[in-house]
Enzyme design. Structure first.
Site, PDB file in Angstrom:
ATOM      1  N   GLY A   4       0.824  -1.215   0.000  1.00  0.00           N
ATOM      2  CA  GLY A   4       0.000   0.000   0.000  1.00  0.00           C
ATOM      3  C   GLY A   4       0.854   1.259   0.000  1.00  0.00           C
ATOM      4  O   GLY A   4       0.602   2.191   0.764  1.00  0.00           O
ATOM      5  N   SER A  41       1.347   3.394  -2.529  1.00  0.00           N
ATOM      6  CA  SER A  41       1.036   4.357  -3.598  1.00  0.00           C
ATOM      7  C   SER A  41       0.750   5.748  -3.039  1.00  0.00           C
ATOM      8  O   SER A  41       0.832   6.732  -3.752  1.00  0.00           O
ATOM      9  CB  SER A  41      -0.195   3.859  -4.378  1.00  0.00           C
ATOM     10  OG  SER A  41      -1.279   3.656  -3.498  1.00  0.00           O
ATOM     11  N   VAL A  55      -3.178  -7.626  -1.454  1.00  0.00           N
ATOM     12  CA  VAL A  55      -2.664  -8.377  -0.293  1.00  0.00           C
ATOM     13  C   VAL A  55      -3.612  -9.488   0.162  1.00  0.00           C
ATOM     14  O   VAL A  55      -3.206 -10.397   0.879  1.00  0.00           O
ATOM     15  CB  VAL A  55      -2.321  -7.454   0.907  1.00  0.00           C
ATOM     16  CG1 VAL A  55      -1.152  -6.536   0.587  1.00  0.00           C
ATOM     17  CG2 VAL A  55      -3.537  -6.674   1.397  1.00  0.00           C
ATOM     18  N   ASN A  79       1.697  -2.339   5.432  1.00  0.00           N
ATOM     19  CA  ASN A  79       1.068  -1.032   5.635  1.00  0.00           C
ATOM     20  C   ASN A  79      -0.335  -0.949   5.034  1.00  0.00           C
ATOM     21  O   ASN A  79      -1.170  -0.170   5.507  1.00  0.00           O
ATOM     22  CB  ASN A  79       1.978   0.042   5.021  1.00  0.00           C
ATOM     23  CG  ASN A  79       1.292   1.374   4.891  1.00  0.00           C
ATOM     24  OD1 ASN A  79       1.099   2.088   5.873  1.00  0.00           O
ATOM     25  ND2 ASN A  79       0.874   1.730   3.677  1.00  0.00           N
ATOM     26  N   SER A 126      -2.809   0.287  14.666  1.00  0.00           N
ATOM     27  CA  SER A 126      -3.450   1.580  14.937  1.00  0.00           C
ATOM     28  C   SER A 126      -3.660   1.681  16.436  1.00  0.00           C
ATOM     29  O   SER A 126      -3.815   0.665  17.118  1.00  0.00           O
ATOM     30  CB  SER A 126      -4.806   1.641  14.235  1.00  0.00           C
ATOM     31  OG  SER A 126      -5.606   2.658  14.812  1.00  0.00           O
ATOM     32  N   TYR A 163     -12.785  -2.079  12.355  1.00  0.00           N
ATOM     33  CA  TYR A 163     -11.421  -1.570  12.145  1.00  0.00           C
ATOM     34  C   TYR A 163     -10.565  -1.847  13.389  1.00  0.00           C
ATOM     35  O   TYR A 163      -9.459  -2.373  13.290  1.00  0.00           O
ATOM     36  CB  TYR A 163     -11.462  -0.068  11.842  1.00  0.00           C
ATOM     37  CG  TYR A 163     -10.103   0.556  11.608  1.00  0.00           C
ATOM     38  CD1 TYR A 163      -9.449   0.394  10.388  1.00  0.00           C
ATOM     39  CD2 TYR A 163      -9.472   1.312  12.592  1.00  0.00           C
ATOM     40  CE1 TYR A 163      -8.198   0.964  10.155  1.00  0.00           C
ATOM     41  CE2 TYR A 163      -8.224   1.883  12.375  1.00  0.00           C
ATOM     42  CZ  TYR A 163      -7.594   1.711  11.155  1.00  0.00           C
ATOM     43  OH  TYR A 163      -6.356   2.277  10.935  1.00  0.00           O
ATOM     44  N   ALA A 210     -10.983  -4.041  15.712  1.00  0.00           N
ATOM     45  CA  ALA A 210     -10.749  -5.487  15.890  1.00  0.00           C
ATOM     46  C   ALA A 210      -9.690  -5.977  14.907  1.00  0.00           C
ATOM     47  O   ALA A 210      -8.813  -6.774  15.272  1.00  0.00           O
ATOM     48  CB  ALA A 210     -12.048  -6.250  15.694  1.00  0.00           C
ATOM     49  N   LYS A 216      -7.239  -4.287  13.649  1.00  0.00           N
ATOM     50  CA  LYS A 216      -5.927  -3.770  14.042  1.00  0.00           C
ATOM     51  C   LYS A 216      -5.440  -4.426  15.343  1.00  0.00           C
ATOM     52  O   LYS A 216      -4.227  -4.562  15.558  1.00  0.00           O
ATOM     53  CB  LYS A 216      -5.983  -2.248  14.173  1.00  0.00           C
ATOM     54  CG  LYS A 216      -6.165  -1.541  12.820  1.00  0.00           C
ATOM     55  CD  LYS A 216      -4.998  -1.801  11.891  1.00  0.00           C
ATOM     56  CE  LYS A 216      -5.058  -0.999  10.608  1.00  0.00           C
ATOM     57  NZ  LYS A 216      -3.902  -1.255   9.733  1.00  0.00           N
ATOM     58  N   ILE A 219      -3.253  10.473  11.659  1.00  0.00           N
ATOM     59  CA  ILE A 219      -2.195  10.907  10.732  1.00  0.00           C
ATOM     60  C   ILE A 219      -2.838  11.552   9.506  1.00  0.00           C
ATOM     61  O   ILE A 219      -3.878  11.082   9.014  1.00  0.00           O
ATOM     62  CB  ILE A 219      -1.319   9.693  10.302  1.00  0.00           C
ATOM     63  CG1 ILE A 219      -0.816   8.908  11.520  1.00  0.00           C
ATOM     64  CG2 ILE A 219      -0.151  10.154   9.422  1.00  0.00           C
ATOM     65  CD1 ILE A 219       0.050   9.677  12.496  1.00  0.00           C
TER      66      ILE A 219
HETATM   67  P1  NAP Z   1      -4.303   5.586   2.656  1.00  0.00           P
HETATM   68  O1  NAP Z   1      -3.648   6.860   2.293  1.00  0.00           O
HETATM   69  O2  NAP Z   1      -5.757   5.394   2.458  1.00  0.00           O
HETATM   70  O3  NAP Z   1      -3.505   4.395   1.905  1.00  0.00           O
HETATM   71  C1  NAP Z   1      -3.923   3.080   2.050  1.00  0.00           C
HETATM   72  C2  NAP Z   1      -3.076   2.212   1.137  1.00  0.00           C
HETATM   73  O4  NAP Z   1      -3.521   0.847   1.281  1.00  0.00           O
HETATM   74  C3  NAP Z   1      -3.225   2.579  -0.326  1.00  0.00           C
HETATM   75  O5  NAP Z   1      -1.938   2.750  -0.872  1.00  0.00           O
HETATM   76  C4  NAP Z   1      -3.910   1.367  -0.954  1.00  0.00           C
HETATM   77  O6  NAP Z   1      -3.390   1.046  -2.241  1.00  0.00           O
HETATM   78  C5  NAP Z   1      -3.513   0.255   0.002  1.00  0.00           C
HETATM   79  N1  NAP Z   1      -4.425  -0.871  -0.093  1.00  0.00           N
HETATM   80  C6  NAP Z   1      -5.736  -0.937   0.248  1.00  0.00           C
HETATM   81  N2  NAP Z   1      -6.221  -2.160  -0.032  1.00  0.00           N
HETATM   82  C7  NAP Z   1      -5.188  -2.885  -0.549  1.00  0.00           C
HETATM   83  C8  NAP Z   1      -5.050  -4.217  -1.021  1.00  0.00           C
HETATM   84  N3  NAP Z   1      -6.093  -5.054  -1.019  1.00  0.00           N
HETATM   85  N4  NAP Z   1      -3.839  -4.635  -1.469  1.00  0.00           N
HETATM   86  C9  NAP Z   1      -2.776  -3.780  -1.489  1.00  0.00           C
HETATM   87  N5  NAP Z   1      -2.855  -2.501  -1.064  1.00  0.00           N
HETATM   88  C10 NAP Z   1      -4.030  -2.073  -0.599  1.00  0.00           C
HETATM   89  O7  NAP Z   1      -4.051   5.228   4.186  1.00  0.00           O
HETATM   90  P2  NAP Z   1      -2.912   5.613   5.224  1.00  0.00           P
HETATM   91  O8  NAP Z   1      -3.477   6.577   6.153  1.00  0.00           O
HETATM   92  O9  NAP Z   1      -1.627   5.894   4.552  1.00  0.00           O
HETATM   93  O10 NAP Z   1      -2.840   4.225   6.015  1.00  0.00           O
HETATM   94  C11 NAP Z   1      -1.768   3.318   5.921  1.00  0.00           C
HETATM   95  C12 NAP Z   1      -1.881   2.331   7.078  1.00  0.00           C
HETATM   96  O11 NAP Z   1      -1.799   3.047   8.315  1.00  0.00           O
HETATM   97  C13 NAP Z   1      -3.211   1.575   7.121  1.00  0.00           C
HETATM   98  O12 NAP Z   1      -2.983   0.244   7.509  1.00  0.00           O
HETATM   99  C14 NAP Z   1      -3.990   2.310   8.185  1.00  0.00           C
HETATM  100  O13 NAP Z   1      -4.971   1.504   8.794  1.00  0.00           O
HETATM  101  C15 NAP Z   1      -2.891   2.696   9.149  1.00  0.00           C
HETATM  102  N6  NAP Z   1      -3.241   3.813  10.018  1.00  0.00           N
HETATM  103  C16 NAP Z   1      -3.548   5.036   9.495  1.00  0.00           C
HETATM  104  C17 NAP Z   1      -3.895   6.077  10.364  1.00  0.00           C
HETATM  105  C18 NAP Z   1      -4.248   7.443   9.859  1.00  0.00           C
HETATM  106  O14 NAP Z   1      -4.730   8.264  10.666  1.00  0.00           O
HETATM  107  N7  NAP Z   1      -4.052   7.759   8.584  1.00  0.00           N
HETATM  108  C19 NAP Z   1      -3.935   5.860  11.726  1.00  0.00           C
HETATM  109  C20 NAP Z   1      -3.613   4.602  12.221  1.00  0.00           C
HETATM  110  C21 NAP Z   1      -3.257   3.589  11.365  1.00  0.00           C
HETATM  111  P3  NAP Z   1      -4.283   1.084  -3.591  1.00  0.00           P
HETATM  112  O15 NAP Z   1      -4.861   2.479  -3.674  1.00  0.00           O
HETATM  113  O16 NAP Z   1      -3.300   0.765  -4.659  1.00  0.00           O
HETATM  114  O17 NAP Z   1      -5.348   0.022  -3.453  1.00  0.00           O
END
Ligand code: NAP
Length: 244
Positions: free
Chosen positions: A9, A11, A61, A87, A139, A152, A154, A156, A185
């Site tokens: 993930g 991108s 994934v 990620n 998370s 979500y 559960a 995490k 974030i």
């Molecule tokens: P984001 O900007 O929405 O990015 C999520 C990424 O996950 C995208 O690049 C997407 O790629 C990829 N993804 C989703 N489904 C996928 C799949 N089936 N196979 C491969 N890739 C997949 O989110 P983010 O905030 O950067 O979050 C990254 C991680 O941090 C996540 O696990 C999230 O739960 C965790 N997190 C985020 C926060 C926050 O506040 N942002 C807080 C706590 C934890 P595609 O677009 O190519 O599908």
């Protein structure tokens, strides 16, 4: 020899920030994507144009075969996979009574089974190398639970359980497994929050601000570094003091 990292993930958001940091630190970087073909390939191209080593590889994934193929391709191209960052993830908000079975299955499939698939596929590679670092993005809601984010939270929490169990299993092979537990974030994952929701959330954060993707990337890099060689099975909170 240059080390190699695969970041799922990557991108956009936290994954993209992590890819950029590892590339700047001299790693070969595999930018995994599922749907975001263009942003992932643009990122890989711009890193290569700046003299870094990166490639974008597609794998959902949730699909074991696609994950195995991506890892094979990375090993073929770069010779090893030293660090694997789980990620990829999605969010899901709503009352439990408004959450349908399909959405619950999807979030568990990506957030938990996806991590399981990747860990299972990378284990033989790292065991053979007798070296590896797996870093799973959980998370803070996986630690303390969020109202209206039951599935979500559960999923995490499951990532934390997986991390601890796998750390015990892989320690004899010199592989560490740790989790990072981010707070709020600034990424597109939170783009659905209204300004008022964001403001009231920030008021609850002891450091008084939302976190940056770069700050999570820096923690991932630390756990991947030799400075963290004696750390395994741990959950590193990067949350501005939200969970203490
Ligand atoms: P984001 O900007 O929405 O990015 C999520 C990424 O996950 C995208 O690049 C997407 O790629 C990829 N993804 C989703 N489904 C996928 C799949 N089936 N196979 C491969 N890739 C997949 O989110 P983010 O905030 O950067 O979050 C990254 C991680 O941090 C996540 O696990 C999230 O739960 C965790 N997190 C985020 C926060 C926050 O506040 N942002 C807080 C706590 C934890 P595609 O677009 O190519 O599908």
């Amino acid at each position: 020899m240059k080390k190699t990292v695969i970041i799922t993930g990557a991108s956009k958001g936290i994954g993209a920030a992590t890819a950029i940091l590892f590339a700047q630190k001299g790693y070969n970087v595999v930018i995994n994507y599922n749907e975001s073909y263009e942003p992932a390939n643009l990122l890989a191209r711009s890193l290569c144009e700046n003299g870094f080593s990166a490639v974008a590889l597609k794998a959902n994934v949730t699909n074991r075969l696609e994950v195995e193929l991506m890892i094979k391709e990375a090993v073929y191209k770069f010779g090893s996979v030293d660090v694997f960052v789980n990620n990829a993830g999605i969010a899901l908000q709503g009352l439990i009574t408004d959450t349908d079975e399909y959405d619950v299955a999807k979030i568990f499939d990506i957030n938990l089974k996806g991590v399981f698939n990747c860990c299972r596929a990378i284990t033989p590679v790292m065991v053979q190398q007798k070296y590896g670092k797996i870093i799973n993005i959980s998370s803070m809601w996986g630690e303390v639970g969020a109202s209206c984010e039951v599935a979500y939270s559960a999923s995490k929490a499951g990532v934390i359980g997986l991390t601890k169990a796998l750390a015990k299993e892989l320690a004899p092979s010199n592989i560490t497994v740790n989790a990072i537990s981010p707070g709020l974030i600034d990424t597109t994952m939170n783009s659905l929050l209204s300004e008022d929701e964001l403001k009231s959330f920030i008021e609850e954060i002891p450091l008084g601000r939302i976190g940056k993707a770069d700050e999570i990337a820096a923690s991932v890099f630390f756990l991947a570094s030799d400075e963290a060689n004696y750390i395994t099975g741990q959950v590193l909170g990067v949350n501005g003091g939200c969970v203490i």
